[in-house]
Design an enzyme around this catalytic site. Structure first.
Site, PDB file in Angstrom:
ATOM      1  N   SER A 139      -1.492  12.505   0.587  1.00  0.00           N
ATOM      2  CA  SER A 139      -0.566  11.526   0.015  1.00  0.00           C
ATOM      3  C   SER A 139      -0.755  10.211   0.741  1.00  0.00           C
ATOM      4  CB  SER A 139       0.884  11.997   0.184  1.00  0.00           C
ATOM      5  OG  SER A 139       1.806  10.975  -0.144  1.00  0.00           O
ATOM      6  N   TYR A 152       8.532  14.098   5.691  1.00  0.00           N
ATOM      7  CA  TYR A 152       7.405  14.219   4.764  1.00  0.00           C
ATOM      8  C   TYR A 152       6.189  13.459   5.286  1.00  0.00           C
ATOM      9  CZ  TYR A 152       4.772  14.143   0.365  1.00  0.00           C
ATOM     10  OH  TYR A 152       3.803  14.285  -0.592  1.00  0.00           O
TER      11      TYR A 152
END
Length: 256
Positions: A139, A152
């Site tokens: 990501s 995250y």
């Protein structure tokens, strides 16, 4: 005999789209995930489209489950040449000072240790093929932090560190290591999982963004990287929608 591609987290979103796309590229797809009913539907759809696929129930946070996946792959005809570490996810958007330790632990377990377990289990087969590829779906959160995203981004930074280290350690062996880092991708479940099923909060992330990326866009990137000549290693592919110039710079159309 078709080469084998293993895709984790294949029951929905990017994983399911990737499984479908790789089947059209001539792979026998091993679709791995926890939800057997979703996998059965996916495999049926792939076969109906003249592809070949095998469903394997797998929880990437469980050692025994991952070992069973590796054994199932070894039993299939053909060489395992591609592993797509797609299983992952986010929980919460709380600041560090009040973030849930349980949520942080889950994100690290799924994104980092899940990638570690599956890669370790499948690496012998990928190397034995003589032309293996380990592909990690990371990501842009693995490159840049943002408020509320501590858990995250920490997990995705860890996943990036794993991929980069693995590439160094495998230098000279016939296994590529590829990392694909998407920006804003709208899927059916990512936001719902992050916000505990709150659809309004999940939708707000994409409010005013005319065309966020979708799962098929990332599947297209996976297919392109995986089908380059074996001497070509795409170390990192960063992909964002046109509306997202950077992690904090997103064009949102004004309503009304």
């Amino acid at each position: 005999m078709k080469p084998i591609a293993i895709v984790t987290g294949a029951s929905s979103g990017i994983g399911a789209a990737t499984a479908r796309r790789l089947a059209t590229e001539g792979f026998h797809v091993v679709a791995a995930a926890r939800r057997a009913d979703r996998l059965a539907e996916l495999v049926t759809a792939i076969r109906d489209a003249d592809g070949t696929a095998t469903a394997v129930g797998c929880d990437v946070t469980d050692d025994a489950s991952v070992a069973a996946l590796a054994r199932r792959v070894d039993d299939l005809p053909g060489a395992a040449t591609l592993l797509v570490n797609n299983a992952g996810g986010a929980r919460g958007l709380d600041p560090v000072e009040s973030g849930s330790v349980a949520d942080w632990r889950w994100m690290y377990e799924v994104n980092v240790l899940g990638t570690l377990r599956v890669t370790q289990a499948l690496l012998p087969a990928l190397q034995a093929s003589g032309a293996g590829t380990v592909l990690v779906i990371g990501s842009t959160a693995g490159q840049v932090v943002y408020e509320g995203g501590g858990g995250y981004t920490a997990a995705k930074h860890g996943q990036t560190a794993l991929a980069e280290t693995l590439r160094l350690e495998l230098c000279g062996r016939p296994v590529r290591v590829v990392e694909i880092d998407p920006g804003m991708v709208r899927t059916d479940e990512f936001g719902l999982v992050r916000f505990g099923g709150d659809a309004a909060r999940a939708d707000a992330v994409y409010a005013g963004v005319a065309q966020p990326l979708v799962a098929d866009d990332i599947a297209d990137c996976v297919a392109w990287c995986a089908t380059r000549p074996q001497h070509v290693n795409v170390d990192r592919l960063v992909v964002r929608p046109l509306a997202q110039a950077a992690q904090h710079k997103v064009h949102r159309a004004q309503s009304g």
